[in-house]
Design a protein around this motif. Structure first.
Motif, PDB file in Angstrom:
ATOM      1  N   GLN A   1       6.096  -5.066   4.627  1.00 27.14           N
ATOM      2  CA  GLN A   1       5.924  -3.633   4.858  1.00 27.14           C
ATOM      3  C   GLN A   1       4.476  -3.206   4.631  1.00 27.14           C
ATOM      4  OE1 GLN A   1       7.815  -1.365   6.064  1.00 27.14           O
ATOM      5  NE2 GLN A   1       9.750  -2.452   6.192  1.00 27.14           N
ATOM      6  N   SER A   2       3.791  -3.829   3.663  1.00 31.49           N
ATOM      7  CA  SER A   2       2.399  -3.457   3.406  1.00 31.49           C
ATOM      8  C   SER A   2       1.506  -3.857   4.577  1.00 31.49           C
ATOM      9  CB  SER A   2       1.895  -4.110   2.114  1.00 31.49           C
ATOM     10  OG  SER A   2       1.675  -5.490   2.262  1.00 31.49           O
TER      11      SER A   2
ATOM     12  N   GLU B   1       2.068  -1.306   7.219  1.00 28.52           N
ATOM     13  CA  GLU B   1       1.370  -0.074   6.844  1.00 28.52           C
ATOM     14  C   GLU B   1      -0.113  -0.155   7.175  1.00 28.52           C
ATOM     15  OE1 GLU B   1       0.560   3.708   4.899  1.00 28.52           O
ATOM     16  OE2 GLU B   1       2.178   2.776   6.047  1.00 28.52           O
TER      17      GLU B   1
ATOM     18  N   ARG C   1      -0.511   0.222  11.020  1.00 29.90           N
ATOM     19  CA  ARG C   1       0.028   1.415  11.681  1.00 29.90           C
ATOM     20  C   ARG C   1      -1.061   2.452  11.952  1.00 29.90           C
ATOM     21  NH1 ARG C   1       2.433   6.112   9.584  1.00 29.90           N
ATOM     22  NH2 ARG C   1       2.366   5.300   7.467  1.00 29.90           N
TER      23      ARG C   1
ATOM     24  N   ASP D   1       2.268   4.042  -1.400  1.00 28.64           N
ATOM     25  CA  ASP D   1       2.248   4.122   0.058  1.00 28.64           C
ATOM     26  C   ASP D   1       3.663   4.305   0.575  1.00 28.64           C
ATOM     27  OD1 ASP D   1      -0.493   3.733   0.164  1.00 28.64           O
ATOM     28  OD2 ASP D   1      -0.261   1.571   0.030  1.00 28.64           O
ATOM     29  N   ASN D   2       3.858   5.319   1.400  1.00 28.85           N
ATOM     30  CA  ASN D   2       5.187   5.660   1.904  1.00 28.85           C
ATOM     31  C   ASN D   2       5.392   4.967   3.245  1.00 28.85           C
ATOM     32  OD1 ASN D   2       7.512   6.826   2.903  1.00 28.85           O
ATOM     33  ND2 ASN D   2       6.994   8.873   2.182  1.00 28.85           N
ATOM     34  N   PHE D   3       6.328   4.038   3.307  1.00 27.86           N
ATOM     35  CA  PHE D   3       6.548   3.266   4.525  1.00 27.86           C
ATOM     36  C   PHE D   3       7.625   3.873   5.423  1.00 27.86           C
ATOM     37  CE2 PHE D   3       5.450   0.001   1.247  1.00 27.86           C
ATOM     38  CZ  PHE D   3       4.133  -0.120   1.638  1.00 27.86           C
TER      39      PHE D   3
ATOM     40  N   TYR E   1       4.594  12.878   8.760  1.00 29.82           N
ATOM     41  CA  TYR E   1       3.331  12.148   8.571  1.00 29.82           C
ATOM     42  C   TYR E   1       2.162  12.876   9.213  1.00 29.82           C
ATOM     43  CZ  TYR E   1       0.197   8.277   7.873  1.00 29.82           C
ATOM     44  OH  TYR E   1      -0.844   7.507   7.451  1.00 29.82           O
TER      45      TYR E   1
ATOM     46  N   SER F   1       1.122  -4.663  -2.992  1.00 40.74           N
ATOM     47  CA  SER F   1       1.333  -3.942  -1.735  1.00 40.74           C
ATOM     48  C   SER F   1       0.286  -2.856  -1.538  1.00 40.74           C
ATOM     49  CB  SER F   1       2.732  -3.307  -1.717  1.00 40.74           C
ATOM     50  OG  SER F   1       3.729  -4.296  -1.634  1.00 40.74           O
TER      51      SER F   1
END
Length: 643
Positions: free
Chosen positions: A70-71, A74, A77, A139-141, A148, A178
């Protein structure tokens, strides 16, 4: 006429493009959450293409943690954010080349990708050490697109961007990893090929940080771990062992070479070589006659006839032919040539203005020891540096200025116009060090400081002194340090140093432009026009947010078009319309409604490299076609875009 996207780079798409260029058969298609087709990598196929055996699942060495994938997502993205200028908080806005950026450093690193790709010589960061008492970024995934677009990056479960990562957290190390991983990935992109990153850390995460950096930068690009003594031994400590050192991890991008040349070596000033200081190199090597037979010869001083034979185990660093060439170029110094030189054999003369890389190929570089000199100071020196400016302790444990100056010096001795980035800038010690070093050696290094406006504790001395967040402290430190440096320079300088005729000479850049992360300049319709019907479009006066100025729009364009944010820019009235010129004609922008043809022709006559207008600057498609034709005639090399 191409339209700017007003969105940061989608690194996933770029990486897929690179893989597709090499291995087209490894690219396939799938459907996203909305049912639309998108390209993806068939990793099983890619692994097979990279192996000469049948590939199946197999064990391999890897470093992983909960949340790693996920990091990475992120970090890749894209975001729809921008940097908005704040002239009133800046110093010397029109002339400075330094930047101070407020906001989440993950957002900032994404926003800087176009303008500073491969342009930063050195990065220094002093991130949270994950001691259980400090704060790290959350950090909000899973945030929605709508949230956002509006969210500015300051949140957790209680709407706070930072959270205290205590050891009771089940993902104590994972959350820290992360947080660091995507930031380092993005930071690497900004480094020049010979660039370097220094990261301060203590024992809590040094092992994980090393593994992350091995993966991001490559194990082969590990330079060294510098132990830094932060204090003298304490008596009341666990296990009876005082942990007096922190660590500074150093990784290069590819071709980094540290060099202390010029910082410790003495250069001679002689009458026979006016305005060209020099020093000498040893002419021998550690190679034997059998290894370098062409360098095993006797040097004869043409002026005296004295002979200097090579040793069978230490030959000369050049052949007989190249020796003659260097002698003809006044590169060889013999014993007795200068009374102040105490040499017993020929030496190579190295001029200060030489390219160190060319000399390094033959003689090697003067190495930098991981044993830092005592002069770099300890934590108490960093506290004193800060206290001398503020007369109070409102920031805990800043690094010493001399520590940062030393690291910058060994990195930029021969690139004194380099860009230095610190994206955990805290009290802005790095900016202070850059200005101080420039004042000492005449350099023109530029700094980019990035800091989240973390609020100070209402009970703290900083808050009581009027500093509501860390950014206010950092900006004020740069102002005070810059003023002190200017006063010291003027006190040491003569009038001829300060003026050329009646014009004041710029001694050192102590200014900075303040930029702040904010939501995109564009309304939703800019990104999703298909979601609006004709009546809704008619009701909209503009696709640009109402609170945005021309300068806001200009910096959004600079970011996307990859133009440095430090370039000078002016606004000129042409036929009553505001036209912005960045670095003369590097980029010209006009964001007025209904720009008349004569204004467009005048802009085209200036032959800008790039030009940008509002989409609404033109009434219809024929007007846009007319603009294109005008530039084809008057300035065919100009690239035209609209927002």
């Amino acid at each position: 006429m191409e339209k700017l996207t007003q969105e940061t780079v989608n690194f996933t798409e770029k990486n897929i493009d690179r893989i597709a260029a090499l291995f087209p058969s490894a690219i396939t298609e799938t459907k996203d959450a909305d049912g639309k087709l998108k390209r993806v990598v068939n990793f099983h196929q890619l692994r097979q293409l990279l192996s000469d055996e049948v590939v199946d699942g197999e064990e391999c060495y890897e470093f992983t943690w909960v949340g790693k994938k996920q990091s990475i997502i992120e970090g890749n993205r894209p975001i729809r954010k921008t940097l908005r200028p704040s002239k009133e908080e800046s110093k010397n806005w029109d002339s400075t080349e330094n930047l101070y950026i407020e906001g989440d450093n993950l957002d900032v690193l994404k926003l800087l990708q176009n303008s500073y790709l491969n342009k930063v010589k050195m990065i220094y960061i002093d991130p949270p050490y994950n001691t259980g008492n400090d704060f790290i970024y959350r950090d909000n995934f899973k945030v929605s697109k709508e949230d956002y677009d509006e969210e500015l990056g300051l949140f957790d479960e209680e709407e706070n961007r930072l959270f205290k990562n205590t050891e009771t957290n089940g993902r104590y190390h994972s959350d820290w990893c992360s947080m660091m991983y995507p930031r380092l990935q993005l930071a690497r992109n900004l480094l020049t090929d010979d660039g370097v990153i220094f990261i301060s850390i203590d024992d809590n995460e040094v092992h994980n940080l090393r593994k992350i950096c091995d993966e991001v930068f490559g194990e082969e690009h590990f330079v060294a771990t510098f132990p830094w003594r932060k204090r003298t031994a304490k008596s009341d400590v666990p296990f009876g062992v005082s942990q007096d050192h922190e660590w500074i991890l150093c990784f290069g991008k590819s071709g980094f070479i540290a060099n202390i040349e010029g910082g410790t070596r003495k250069y001679y000033h002689t009458n026979d070589l006016p305005n060209r200081p020099w020093r000498i190199h040893d002419l021998t090597t550690q190679r034997s006659a059998s290894e370098r037979p062409n360098s095993f010869f006797t040097i004869v001083n043409p002026k005296t006839g004295e002979e200097f034979p090579a040793s069978p185990i230490r030959t000369w660093a050049m052949t007989k032919d190249t020796f003659k060439d260097y002698y003809d170029e006044n590169r060889i110094v013999f014993p007795g040539d200068y009374d102040f030189l105490n040499i017993s054999k020929p030496a190579f003369r190295y001029f200060k203005d030489d390219d160190i890389k060319k000399v390094g190929e033959m003689f090697g570089y003067v190495p930098v020891s991981t044993f830092l000199p005592q002069e770099v100071g300890m934590s108490q020196d960093g506290t004193k540096d800060f206290g001398d400016l503020f007369n109070s302790k409102i920031f805990s444990y800043p690094k010493p200025v001399l520590l940062l100056s030393y690291l910058i010096k060994v990195t930029t001795n021969f690139t004194k116009n380099a860009i230095i980035l610190d994206f955990f800038s805290g009290s802005a010690t790095t900016a202070h060090a850059v200005m101080q070093l420039n004042a000492e050696d005449g350099g023109n290094r530029k700094f980019i400081m990035v800091q989240l406006p973390e609020e100070t504790d209402p009970k703290s001395e900083a808050y009581k002194a009027g500093y509501k967040n860390i950014c206010e402290i950092g900006k004020e430190r740069i102002r005070r340090a810059g003023k002190k440096i200017e006063e010291e320079l003027k006190a040491k300088s003569t009038k001829s140093d300060l003026f050329e005729g009646d014009k004041e000479v710029k001694m050192v850049d102590t200014g900075f432009r303040v930029l702040k992360v904010d939501s995109t300049n564009m309304k939703d319709v800019y990104f999703s026009p298909s979601q609006y019907n004709q009546q809704m479009l008619l009701d909209l006066e503009s696709n640009i947010k109402d609170d945005r100025t021309d300068i806001d729009l200009l910096y959004g364009v600079l970011l996307e078009w990859g133009v440095p944010l430090s370039l000078p820019h002016i606004t000129e009235k042409i036929d009553g319309k505001d036209v912005h010129f960045v670095n003369d004609t590097d980029l010209v922008a006009c964001f007025e409604e209904h720009v008349p043809e004569e204004v467009i022709r005048e802009i085209a006559r200036r032959k800008p490299l790039r030009v940008v207008f509002r989409d609404s600057s033109f009434r219809n498609s024929p007007d846009k076609i007319n603009v294109t034709e005008i530039f084809k005639t008057l300035s065919p090399e100009t690239t035209i875009k609209v927002i």
